[in-house]
Write a protein that holds these residues in place. Sequence first.
Motif, mmCIF file in Angstrom:
data_model
loop_
_atom_site.group_PDB
_atom_site.id
_atom_site.type_symbol
_atom_site.label_atom_id
_atom_site.label_comp_id
_atom_site.label_asym_id
_atom_site.label_seq_id
_atom_site.Cartn_x
_atom_site.Cartn_y
_atom_site.Cartn_z
ATOM 1 N N ALA A 1 -2.687 -3.940 -0.580
ATOM 2 C CA ALA A 1 -2.776 -4.816 0.582
ATOM 3 C C ALA A 1 -2.741 -6.276 0.145
ATOM 4 O O ALA A 1 -3.328 -6.646 -0.871
ATOM 5 N N ARG A 2 -2.060 -7.111 0.927
ATOM 6 C CA ARG A 2 -1.946 -8.527 0.593
ATOM 7 C C ARG A 2 -3.057 -9.369 1.194
ATOM 8 O O ARG A 2 -3.116 -10.575 0.944
ATOM 9 N N CYS A 3 -3.913 -8.733 2.007
ATOM 10 C CA CYS A 3 -5.024 -9.480 2.573
ATOM 11 C C CYS A 3 -6.182 -8.522 2.841
ATOM 12 O O CYS A 3 -6.025 -7.301 2.763
ATOM 13 N N ASP A 4 -7.351 -9.081 3.150
ATOM 14 C CA ASP A 4 -8.509 -8.273 3.501
ATOM 15 C C ASP A 4 -8.275 -7.567 4.835
ATOM 16 O O ASP A 4 -7.460 -8.006 5.660
ATOM 17 N N ALA A 5 -9.033 -6.480 5.050
ATOM 18 C CA ALA A 5 -8.908 -5.749 6.310
ATOM 19 C C ALA A 5 -9.176 -6.654 7.509
ATOM 20 O O ALA A 5 -8.509 -6.548 8.539
ATOM 21 N N ARG A 6 -10.137 -7.556 7.380
ATOM 22 C CA ARG A 6 -10.506 -8.402 8.523
ATOM 23 C C ARG A 6 -9.376 -9.359 8.928
ATOM 24 O O ARG A 6 -9.386 -9.898 10.035
ATOM 25 N N ASP A 7 -8.416 -9.575 8.014
ATOM 26 C CA ASP A 7 -7.309 -10.489 8.307
ATOM 27 C C ASP A 7 -6.030 -9.776 8.717
ATOM 28 O O ASP A 7 -4.997 -10.415 8.924
ATOM 29 N N MET A 8 -6.099 -8.440 8.847
ATOM 30 C CA MET A 8 -4.897 -7.676 9.142
ATOM 31 C C MET A 8 -4.263 -8.063 10.477
ATOM 32 O O MET A 8 -3.051 -8.007 10.636
ATOM 33 N N ARG A 9 -5.062 -8.436 11.445
ATOM 34 C CA ARG A 9 -4.527 -8.751 12.769
ATOM 35 C C ARG A 9 -3.907 -10.146 12.842
ATOM 36 O O ARG A 9 -3.168 -10.451 13.770
ATOM 37 N N THR A 10 -4.227 -10.987 11.876
ATOM 38 C CA THR A 10 -3.774 -12.375 11.946
ATOM 39 C C THR A 10 -2.609 -12.669 11.022
ATOM 40 O O THR A 10 -2.086 -13.784 11.023
ATOM 41 N N GLY A 11 -2.187 -11.713 10.228
ATOM 42 C CA GLY A 11 -1.078 -11.944 9.311
ATOM 43 C C GLY A 11 0.239 -12.159 10.054
ATOM 44 O O GLY A 11 0.450 -11.635 11.147
ATOM 45 N N GLU A 12 1.124 -12.918 9.469
ATOM 46 C CA GLU A 12 2.380 -13.252 10.130
ATOM 47 C C GLU A 12 3.606 -12.791 9.355
ATOM 48 O O GLU A 12 4.728 -12.949 9.829
ATOM 49 N N ASP A 13 3.418 -12.232 8.152
ATOM 50 C CA ASP A 13 4.595 -11.890 7.347
ATOM 51 C C ASP A 13 4.419 -10.525 6.701
ATOM 52 O O ASP A 13 4.388 -9.508 7.390
ATOM 53 N N ILE A 14 4.269 -10.489 5.398
ATOM 54 C CA ILE A 14 4.264 -9.230 4.649
ATOM 55 C C ILE A 14 2.837 -8.723 4.434
ATOM 56 O O ILE A 14 1.986 -9.442 3.902
ATOM 57 N N ALA A 15 2.591 -7.472 4.836
ATOM 58 C CA ALA A 15 1.291 -6.838 4.613
ATOM 59 C C ALA A 15 1.235 -6.193 3.238
ATOM 60 O O ALA A 15 0.214 -6.265 2.543
ATOM 61 N N ILE A 16 2.317 -5.515 2.835
ATOM 62 C CA ILE A 16 2.449 -4.929 1.498
ATOM 63 C C ILE A 16 3.865 -5.206 1.012
ATOM 64 O O ILE A 16 4.837 -4.798 1.664
ATOM 65 N N HIS A 17 3.992 -5.870 -0.121
ATOM 66 C CA HIS A 17 5.320 -6.186 -0.647
ATOM 67 C C HIS A 17 5.950 -4.943 -1.256
ATOM 68 O O HIS A 17 5.262 -4.072 -1.817
ATOM 69 N N ARG A 18 7.266 -4.867 -1.174
ATOM 70 C CA ARG A 18 7.990 -3.702 -1.699
ATOM 71 C C ARG A 18 7.700 -3.470 -3.182
ATOM 72 O O ARG A 18 7.624 -2.316 -3.633
ATOM 73 N N ASP A 19 7.515 -4.531 -3.943
ATOM 74 C CA ASP A 19 7.245 -4.385 -5.371
ATOM 75 C C ASP A 19 5.874 -3.785 -5.649
ATOM 76 O O ASP A 19 5.585 -3.408 -6.783
ATOM 77 N N GLU A 20 5.026 -3.728 -4.620
ATOM 78 C CA GLU A 20 3.674 -3.168 -4.773
ATOM 79 C C GLU A 20 3.466 -1.984 -3.844
ATOM 80 O O GLU A 20 2.369 -1.717 -3.377
ATOM 81 N N LEU A 21 4.565 -1.256 -3.583
ATOM 82 C CA LEU A 21 4.555 -0.141 -2.650
ATOM 83 C C LEU A 21 5.299 1.030 -3.278
ATOM 84 O O LEU A 21 6.458 0.887 -3.690
ATOM 85 N N ILE A 22 4.656 2.184 -3.374
ATOM 86 C CA ILE A 22 5.324 3.382 -3.856
ATOM 87 C C ILE A 22 5.512 4.330 -2.685
ATOM 88 O O ILE A 22 4.571 4.618 -1.946
ATOM 89 N N VAL A 23 6.736 4.763 -2.484
ATOM 90 C CA VAL A 23 7.105 5.612 -1.352
ATOM 91 C C VAL A 23 7.199 7.053 -1.833
ATOM 92 O O VAL A 23 7.839 7.344 -2.840
ATOM 93 N N PHE A 24 6.575 7.953 -1.086
ATOM 94 C CA PHE A 24 6.621 9.369 -1.415
ATOM 95 C C PHE A 24 7.802 10.021 -0.729
ATOM 96 O O PHE A 24 8.189 9.637 0.377
ATOM 97 N N GLU A 25 8.358 11.049 -1.406
ATOM 98 C CA GLU A 25 9.480 11.799 -0.810
ATOM 99 C C GLU A 25 8.992 12.604 0.372
ATOM 100 O O GLU A 25 7.905 13.128 0.360
#
Length: 362
Positions: A338-362
């Motif tokens: 996560a790029r921010c704390d849970a309490r800031d999830m509603r106020t973010g304006e751009d990326i919550a999780i960057h692709r470089d820090e995200l692993i996608v499951f099949e």
Amino acid sequence: MSDAATRNGRRLAVVKLGSSTLTDGEGRVDRAYLADLAYQVNRARKAGWDVIIVSSGSIPCGLEALGMPLERPKHMPTVQAAASVGMRALLAAYDQVFSPYGILTSLVLLTRRDTADRTAYLHARDTFHRLVELGCVPIVNENDTVSVEQIKFGDNDTLAALVACLADADRVVILSDIEGLFTANPQTHPDATLIKRVDRITPAIMEGATGAGSAVGSGGMITKLTSARVLGAAGIPLVICHGRAESAVLHALDDEPIGTLFTAKERRHKITPRKLWIALGDAVRGRITVDDGAAEAITLRGKSLLFVGISRFEGEFVAGGVVDVLDESGYVIARGLARCDARDMRTGEDIAIHRDELIVFE
């Protein structure tokens, strides 16, 4: 990820044994079984496989050595004391069965604290590579003597997947007290049939998984399936089979029919050590549910997770914490930082999780 050419053409297997497989009917470590395992590992090494063993059994060994009842104690200091005594006894048992083949064993004890830090994760990787280069068979276990709930892996299925990713393994073999993945729980559904091959772990398969099936072990099919998904993302096939089947390890490594094979498809892009660390190196701190558009962008178009695609979230995670990403049906499709704390999830304006820090499951 694995490149056998860098190991002089040799391949690497991680073999995991649960407590229920390792112990006899009375709960004592089965020395005859260990001797047969050493025989199989020696044959596998002659056939071009190096082997790392992820082994449960320190607590039963310790309880036996201390003359205590063999049922797992509920008193945590007693559990940890038994693990301390038992790890010495368990490693001595492994040394005894491998020494006739001139094979050295080593002991590696891990907790999440050792892998939550990426630098420590990479040091552990280098150590495994060097041990294999030196011809050792590392014996790996969770450090139950110091583990508490916050830093426990929880089961050795997860630990085996982590070790396989750390060591760039070519295959994982989980020796269990069941034959593999069934269409239903065979203990309650006599007509259940064995699934011999799984190319994709669907939501229906995950929903059909049950918890721990043995009073001895701490893992269950759900943890094995979770490990299989991460291993699949890393390009590492997994075989789950009955550990007491004749020549189980050799059959699993020789691609002979046994248990359930979870295939690993060719990765569309390289899974970096950082992403593997995210997938397995730290405990999940929260869950983020995304809408259908965001799910498609993540899984099919290789995009980052944007705040606008988040439907809801739960957990008290902080910036940099590991979180699961779920689709609207509640199925985990990815894991990331996560790029921010849970309490800031509603106020973010751009990326919550960057692709470089995200692993996608099949």
